[in-house]
Design a protein around this motif. Sequence first.
Motif, PDB file in Angstrom:
ATOM      1  N   UNK A   1       0.747  -1.116  -0.036  1.00  0.00           N
ATOM      2  CA  UNK A   1      -0.127  -0.036   0.009  1.00  0.00           C
ATOM      3  C   UNK A   1       1.103   1.260  -0.272  1.00  0.00           C
ATOM      4  N   UNK A   2       1.943   1.196   1.078  1.00  0.00           N
ATOM      5  CA  UNK A   2       2.760   2.530   1.006  1.00  0.00           C
ATOM      6  C   UNK A   2       3.612   2.615  -0.416  1.00  0.00           C
ATOM      7  N   UNK A   3       4.012   1.518  -0.850  1.00  0.00           N
ATOM      8  CA  UNK A   3       4.734   1.620  -2.236  1.00  0.00           C
ATOM      9  C   UNK A   3       3.937   2.415  -3.188  1.00  0.00           C
ATOM     10  N   UNK A   4       2.616   1.661  -3.361  1.00  0.00           N
ATOM     11  CA  UNK A   4       1.798   2.368  -4.330  1.00  0.00           C
ATOM     12  C   UNK A   4       1.487   3.991  -4.147  1.00  0.00           C
ATOM     13  N   UNK A   5       1.188   4.195  -2.826  1.00  0.00           N
ATOM     14  CA  UNK A   5       1.155   5.631  -2.399  1.00  0.00           C
ATOM     15  C   UNK A   5       2.295   6.364  -2.878  1.00  0.00           C
ATOM     16  N   UNK A   6       3.596   6.033  -2.508  1.00  0.00           N
ATOM     17  CA  UNK A   6       4.934   6.741  -2.961  1.00  0.00           C
ATOM     18  C   UNK A   6       4.992   6.633  -4.423  1.00  0.00           C
ATOM     19  N   UNK A   7       4.734   5.551  -5.137  1.00  0.00           N
ATOM     20  CA  UNK A   7       4.434   5.755  -6.538  1.00  0.00           C
ATOM     21  C   UNK A   7       3.521   6.956  -6.970  1.00  0.00           C
ATOM     22  N   UNK A   8       2.369   7.182  -6.371  1.00  0.00           N
ATOM     23  CA  UNK A   8       1.541   8.013  -6.748  1.00  0.00           C
ATOM     24  C   UNK A   8       1.913   9.565  -6.448  1.00  0.00           C
ATOM     25  N   UNK A   9       2.685   9.365  -5.175  1.00  0.00           N
ATOM     26  CA  UNK A   9       3.406  10.637  -4.885  1.00  0.00           C
ATOM     27  C   UNK A   9       4.255  11.239  -5.833  1.00  0.00           C
ATOM     28  N   UNK A  10       5.146  10.386  -6.485  1.00  0.00           N
ATOM     29  CA  UNK A  10       6.228  10.614  -7.393  1.00  0.00           C
ATOM     30  C   UNK A  10       5.751  10.935  -8.593  1.00  0.00           C
ATOM     31  N   UNK A  11       4.537  10.392  -9.077  1.00  0.00           N
ATOM     32  CA  UNK A  11       4.043  10.775 -10.362  1.00  0.00           C
ATOM     33  C   UNK A  11       3.136  12.430 -10.061  1.00  0.00           C
ATOM     34  N   UNK A  12       2.430  12.478  -9.053  1.00  0.00           N
ATOM     35  CA  UNK A  12       2.018  13.774  -8.994  1.00  0.00           C
ATOM     36  C   UNK A  12       2.950  14.757  -8.961  1.00  0.00           C
ATOM     37  N   UNK A  13       4.168  14.644  -8.287  1.00  0.00           N
ATOM     38  CA  UNK A  13       5.131  15.834  -8.009  1.00  0.00           C
ATOM     39  C   UNK A  13       5.966  16.067  -9.370  1.00  0.00           C
ATOM     40  N   UNK A  14       5.856  14.705 -10.015  1.00  0.00           N
ATOM     41  CA  UNK A  14       6.869  15.177 -11.213  1.00  0.00           C
ATOM     42  C   UNK A  14       6.443  14.989 -12.630  1.00  0.00           C
ATOM     43  N   UNK A  15       5.125  14.689 -12.932  1.00  0.00           N
ATOM     44  CA  UNK A  15       4.458  14.470 -14.275  1.00  0.00           C
ATOM     45  C   UNK A  15       3.548  15.452 -14.311  1.00  0.00           C
ATOM     46  N   UNK A  16       3.845  16.366 -15.328  1.00  0.00           N
ATOM     47  CA  UNK A  16       2.859  17.639 -15.433  1.00  0.00           C
ATOM     48  C   UNK A  16       1.456  16.985 -15.826  1.00  0.00           C
ATOM     49  N   UNK A  17       0.621  17.645 -14.841  1.00  0.00           N
ATOM     50  CA  UNK A  17      -0.872  17.364 -15.116  1.00  0.00           C
ATOM     51  C   UNK A  17      -1.344  16.071 -14.303  1.00  0.00           C
ATOM     52  N   UNK A  18      -0.566  15.355 -13.654  1.00  0.00           N
ATOM     53  CA  UNK A  18      -0.985  14.307 -12.938  1.00  0.00           C
ATOM     54  C   UNK A  18      -1.612  14.758 -11.461  1.00  0.00           C
ATOM     55  N   UNK A  19      -2.794  14.302 -11.099  1.00  0.00           N
ATOM     56  CA  UNK A  19      -3.420  14.579 -10.111  1.00  0.00           C
ATOM     57  C   UNK A  19      -3.889  13.466  -9.312  1.00  0.00           C
ATOM     58  N   UNK A  20      -4.062  13.498  -7.831  1.00  0.00           N
ATOM     59  CA  UNK A  20      -4.888  12.309  -7.076  1.00  0.00           C
ATOM     60  C   UNK A  20      -6.112  12.474  -7.639  1.00  0.00           C
ATOM     61  N   UNK A  21      -6.832  11.337  -7.693  1.00  0.00           N
ATOM     62  CA  UNK A  21      -8.320  11.462  -7.905  1.00  0.00           C
ATOM     63  C   UNK A  21      -8.716  10.149  -6.979  1.00  0.00           C
ATOM     64  N   UNK A  22      -9.970  10.232  -6.615  1.00  0.00           N
ATOM     65  CA  UNK A  22     -10.475   9.030  -5.664  1.00  0.00           C
ATOM     66  C   UNK A  22     -11.758   8.686  -6.166  1.00  0.00           C
ATOM     67  N   UNK A  23     -11.836   7.200  -6.436  1.00  0.00           N
ATOM     68  CA  UNK A  23     -12.999   6.660  -7.196  1.00  0.00           C
ATOM     69  C   UNK A  23     -14.188   6.506  -6.074  1.00  0.00           C
ATOM     70  N   UNK A  24     -15.039   6.225  -6.293  1.00  0.00           N
ATOM     71  CA  UNK A  24     -16.509   6.125  -5.543  1.00  0.00           C
ATOM     72  C   UNK A  24     -16.182   5.401  -4.322  1.00  0.00           C
ATOM     73  N   UNK A  25     -15.404   4.053  -4.507  1.00  0.00           N
ATOM     74  CA  UNK A  25     -15.196   3.290  -3.591  1.00  0.00           C
ATOM     75  C   UNK A  25     -13.998   3.703  -2.412  1.00  0.00           C
ATOM     76  N   UNK A  26     -13.425   4.818  -2.590  1.00  0.00           N
ATOM     77  CA  UNK A  26     -12.421   5.565  -1.829  1.00  0.00           C
ATOM     78  C   UNK A  26     -11.079   5.022  -2.182  1.00  0.00           C
ATOM     79  N   UNK A  27     -10.879   4.341  -3.411  1.00  0.00           N
ATOM     80  CA  UNK A  27      -9.485   4.107  -3.675  1.00  0.00           C
ATOM     81  C   UNK A  27      -8.824   5.630  -4.398  1.00  0.00           C
ATOM     82  N   UNK A  28      -7.554   5.796  -3.851  1.00  0.00           N
ATOM     83  CA  UNK A  28      -6.775   6.648  -4.570  1.00  0.00           C
ATOM     84  C   UNK A  28      -6.141   6.233  -5.702  1.00  0.00           C
ATOM     85  N   UNK A  29      -6.317   6.962  -6.809  1.00  0.00           N
ATOM     86  CA  UNK A  29      -5.318   6.680  -8.101  1.00  0.00           C
ATOM     87  C   UNK A  29      -4.837   8.082  -8.528  1.00  0.00           C
ATOM     88  N   UNK A  30      -4.085   7.784  -9.362  1.00  0.00           N
ATOM     89  CA  UNK A  30      -3.323   9.059 -10.140  1.00  0.00           C
ATOM     90  C   UNK A  30      -4.045   9.248 -11.439  1.00  0.00           C
TER      91      UNK A  30
END
Length: 146
Positions: free
Chosen positions: A82-111
């Motif tokens: 879980x932490x590895x996935x969130x860290x991957x998402x953090x790197x994506x959001x901070x380094x890829x232009x236009x990448x943002x956190x989004x949350x599916x209706x079930x509460x799952x965070x995705x990029x």
Amino acid sequence: MNMSFLDKWRKRPPARRSVPLAESVRADPESVIELLSECELLRSHAATAGVELDDSVRSLERLDQLQPVWRDDPEVAPWLGNDAGLYLGTVLVRTVRGAVWHVWPDGQPVVRLASGREIDVVAAGHQWADDGAPELSQVYAEAAES
């Protein structure tokens, strides 16, 4: 029989409703980004192995090179995934232009990438923790190309 204390007990105030993650992302995205980037267990394991997690692509590559000692502990592996996935998402959001956190209706965070493509980074983190494939840096590279 009249027991006045029962009337008060029956009229308890309703429980406070929790705020879904999706609402939190909309209301205070910076705080949610900070929360999702904590990844305390992963950061601890990485530090023990001499890997600094500085939210860079290079740190993902270094994570991919770690010996998967967590696989010996069935209680740690899911949390670390879980932490590895969130860290991957953090790197994506901070380094890829236009990448943002989004949350599916079930509460799952995705990029969500600028292209509209959504990456289930938590699932990718679990796969990485369980069998090492795909590598976190590979998921990042594919997402950064989009």
